[in-house]
Design an enzyme around this catalytic site. Structure first.
Site, PDB file in Angstrom:
ATOM      1  N   ASP A 403       0.835  -1.188   0.000  1.00  0.00           N
ATOM      2  CA  ASP A 403       0.000   0.000   0.000  1.00  0.00           C
ATOM      3  C   ASP A 403       0.881   1.254   0.000  1.00  0.00           C
ATOM      4  OD1 ASP A 403      -2.736   1.224   0.466  1.00  0.00           O
ATOM      5  OD2 ASP A 403      -1.695   1.973   2.234  1.00  0.00           O
ATOM      6  N   GLU A 439       1.681  -0.417  -5.035  1.00  0.00           N
ATOM      7  CA  GLU A 439       0.757   0.663  -5.351  1.00  0.00           C
ATOM      8  C   GLU A 439       1.658   1.877  -5.545  1.00  0.00           C
ATOM      9  OE1 GLU A 439      -3.403   2.509  -3.694  1.00  0.00           O
ATOM     10  OE2 GLU A 439      -1.796   2.240  -2.245  1.00  0.00           O
TER      11      GLU A 439
END
Length: 763
Positions: A403, A439
């Site tokens: 993330d 990401e």
């Protein structure tokens, strides 16, 4: 200070190094007698965390080791099964910033936490407060939860209700937080918790090890996937054991996915503002324990049993040929900024774990969540890489999706692709061998880095998502963008030895509309989140097909189903790694909520009753058939980028683009507004070899994508491209249970209905 505040300040004042006063509020804690203490023996400084063992004299106990480099003292606090009866053990050995010792008699299942002593000086970033019980950053299991109706004020290192807000975070709160926080658990489970003696190394030998190019990812939520599953026993729904149940795995196998990407399973905390509104963090992007499986997903217990249950889940998925990828949140923690709670790292050594501003009282926030972990610090980098290796070697997982990975790649302040984190991963013999997905952005300056991560890494490709959505709305200005995305995004990834599987192609993800909502809503509908519909993105690139939200209009419903077929077909025919979101294959809806992170209810759970409806069952069947088609044909999952060069005397190329007129695309065609594109994929000379070392040959295909509303006549290209074409897929048909199997000669014209994909095999 107000008179009311003066009455509460019973601990007096002390001065910081430069004379600034610091007020400590003690409350009723002064009346509590000091807890009992237990003896501590010498113990090793590594590994960090709590490790049960028998001492040299045969006495069983636990080694404790905690990095707290700037602290003045560390106590291990031991609790009984109910979380009470605190006794303390003071660690007196200090080696290279690690406080350590062996506490006899501490057995597996014992609850514990830390109290760390040091200066309270928020102006310099020092926020030590021994009144706050801290979760071990290396805890392998966590028992209990934070308050269910809002975090108790005792869990904050500062006084939350201090009347002068501009200095609120500088007023120390000396009230004991132990009754209000979960406890770490001493774990001893050298195998998988089943008593079979299966080691992690042996389990690793049975991993599916699917090559990247053959991978089909399926993003799912452990709880949300099985919470309503009728085939999973009620007591197992929403748990690791529920995901391991044959009924849950059967769906994955029938669908044909090769890997599940689990939304965060690290122990996480619920944000205070959610709890006060009667909501909970559902997605889990608020981590507080990087080694502990989230206790809320355990069916077997939370005194360490969750570790074995998670391992058994991984083993069951592996036995079905499915890899396990974890979505991990190492960019920030649940402690937020200077106004957030003191749960773990903030109290262990605030300056040693978080990025601080020049004004060290404030946090550098590149994540939008209040804080950013400082991976330039060696001990923070150690914490993260130790966690990653633990999940691979001891828990059996096969990869990670990071993330806000750009935040992990920041050196001083800039995103640096030679940062310590990326460099350590690149040379680590364990981590460089697993699936790594970035990401590739954060919210800080220069944080958008799609296409920039180094070899070994794949990336969530949001440019693919946007291009496909725009093409099918239709809202694309021309065909250039969709051409790049369909063929592997070579403009982004064809450098440094990267391959097409560097692009993780997705049309939807957990964050945003579901696929059904993408064709049902023009606007977000997030009122249930309690933020006045201000949260969530407004850039949805969606189209409601003429009616906002649910409708009974048969024409609108038919168009929406066709659009879903178009989107799924485009995704699964594109070069790169496709990622599906759980439930999209059967029409899951969140009623227009595009930020359902706090919807731990039917909004956020998969509705399995949809499979009983013929229309949604047909969508599942189409998705399964597309995945099977992709698996059978290597030309649809290439390991290298297309060259566009001719192979053989006839001039046939590995990739060619055609207009509806049957002519090859010119530069002028690429720049012109159009809604129809033909993509020819040659299977003649795929740059790959089979197990015998022979070149791989495959069928050739022509995909015709028509996003316009009106039908269009398409001329099928003749030799050398083909002599005949067989239609194997037509998204214009409601019945998708079987291929159309109609054959058309080359150089003939087909009328393609509006908003349709045709896939034709060269015969």
């Amino acid at each position: 200070m107000s008179s009311a505040a003066e009455q509460e300040a019973v601990a007096g004042e002390r001065a910081t190094g430069d004379g600034r006063p610091v007020v400590a509020v003690n409350g009723a804690r002064a009346a509590v007698p000091p807890p009992a203490t237990v003896p501590v023996r010498p113990g090793p400084p590594a590994p960090l965390g709590a490790r049960f063992r028998a001492g040299p004299d045969g006495v069983a106990g636990t080694d404790f080791a905690l990095w707290a480099g700037g602290a003045e003292g560390v106590e291990v606090c031991l609790f009984d099964e109910g979380g009470g009866g605190e006794v303390r053990a003071r660690l007196t050995e200090l080696t290279d910033g690690v406080w350590h010792g062996f506490v006899p008699g501490v057995l597996p299942g014992r609850r514990y936490g830390y109290r760390v002593h040091g200066r309270w000086d928020p102006w310099t970033g020092a926020r030590w407060n021994p009144a706050k019980l801290l979760l071990d950053p290396y805890a392998r299991a966590v028992d209990g939860d934070y308050a269910t109706h809002g975090l108790s004020p005792e869990v904050y290192g500062h006084v939350r209700d201090w009347p002068e807000q501009h200095v609120a975070d500088t007023v120390r709160d000396d009230r004991d937080s132990a009754p209000y926080v979960p406890k770490a658990v001493v774990v001893h489970d050298p195998d998988d918790g089943t008593g079979t003696g299966t080691t992690a190394a042996a389990a690793a030998d049975r991993r599916p090890r699917t090559p990247w190019a053959d991978t089909v990812l399926y993003e799912l939520h452990v709880k949300g996937f099985t919470r309503r599953h009728p085939g999973v026993p009620e007591e197992l729904r929403g748990t690791y054991a529920g995901l391991a149940h044959p009924a849950a795995i059967e769906h994955l196998v029938k669908l044909g996915v090769t890997a599940v990407e689990l939304l965060p399973v690290h122990q996480f905390a619920h944000e205070d503002h959610l709890l006060r509104h009667g909501l909970r963090n559902h997605w889990g992007y608020n981590s507080i324990g990087y080694f502990a499986p989230h206790a809320g997903y355990a069916a077997s217990g939370t005194a360490g049993q969750q570790v074995g249950e998670f391992r058994r889940m991984v083993r069951a998925l592996h036995a079905a040929g499915i890899e396990v990828v974890l979505d991990v949140v190492y960019n920030h923690t649940a402690e937020s900024n200077e106004l957030g709670p003191t749960l773990s790292l903030k109290g262990v050594d605030n300056r040693g774990h978080y990025r601080l501003q020049a004004d060290a009282r404030r946090y550098a926030d590149y994540t939008g969540c209040g804080n950013t972990l400082d991976l330039v610090q060696p001990h923070v980098l150690r914490l993260i890489t130790d966690s990653l290796r633990y999940w691979v070697t001891e828990m059996g997982v096969d990869g990670f999706r990071f993330d806000l990975a750009a935040a992990l790649a920041r050196s001083a302040h800039e995103v640096d692709m030679n940062s310590p984190f990326l460099s350590v991963i690149a040379q680590d013999p364990v981590l460089r061998g697993v699936k790594l997905i970035a990401e590739p952005w954060d919210v800080g300056p220069g944080g958008y880095r799609v296409g920039s991560f180094p070899p070994l890494w794949s990336e969530w490709n949001d440019r693919y998502r946007d291009a496909v959505r725009d093409f099918w709305r239709p809202a694309a200005a021309d065909l250039r963008e969709i051409g790049y995305r369909l063929s592997g995004s070579s403009d982004l990834y064809d450098w440094g030895g990267r391959r097409p599987y560097a692009s993780v192609n997705h049309v939807t993800a957990h964050d945003g509309f579901t696929l059904r909502d993408l064709v049902s809503y023009d606007r977000k509908h997030n009122e249930a989140n309690g933020e006045g519909n201000r949260d969530g993105t407004d850039d949805n690139r969606s189209w409601n097909c003429g009616t906002e939200g649910e409708t009974d209009d048969p024409d609108v419903l038919a168009l929406r189903r066709r659009q879903l077929r178009n989107l799924l077909t485009t995704l699964l025919l594109s070069t790169g790694v496709p990622m599906l979101v759980a439930g999209d294959e059967m029409g899951r809806t969140q009623r227009g909520n595009n930020n359902a992170y706090c919807q731990d209810n039917e909004t956020g759970w998969v509705d399995w009753e949809l499979l009983a409806e013929p229309g949604w069952k047909a969508l599942f069947d189409l998705t399964s058939r597309l995945i099977a088609l992709r698996r059978r044909h290597p030309v649809l999952r290439r390991r290298t980028f297309f060259s566009g060069r001719a192979h053989g005397a006839d001039g046939l190329r590995d990739l060619a683009w055609f207009t509806a007129r049957g002519t090859e695309m010119t530069e002028e065609d690429w720049y012109a507004p159009a809604a129809t594109l033909g993509m020819y994929l040659s299977g003649r000379d795929i740059p790959d070899h089979d197990e015998r070392g022979e070149p791989v040959r495959d069928d050739s295909f022509l995909a015709v994508l028509h996003a316009g509303d009106a039908p269009v006549d398409v001329l099928l290209p003749g030799p050398p491209w083909a002599r005949r074409y067989e239609v194997v897929l037509d998204t214009g048909r409601e019945d998708q249970s079987a291929a159309p199997a109609t054959v058309h000669p080359a150089d003939t014209t087909l009328t393609v209905p509006g908003r349709t994909v045709l896939l034709l095999r060269v015969r």
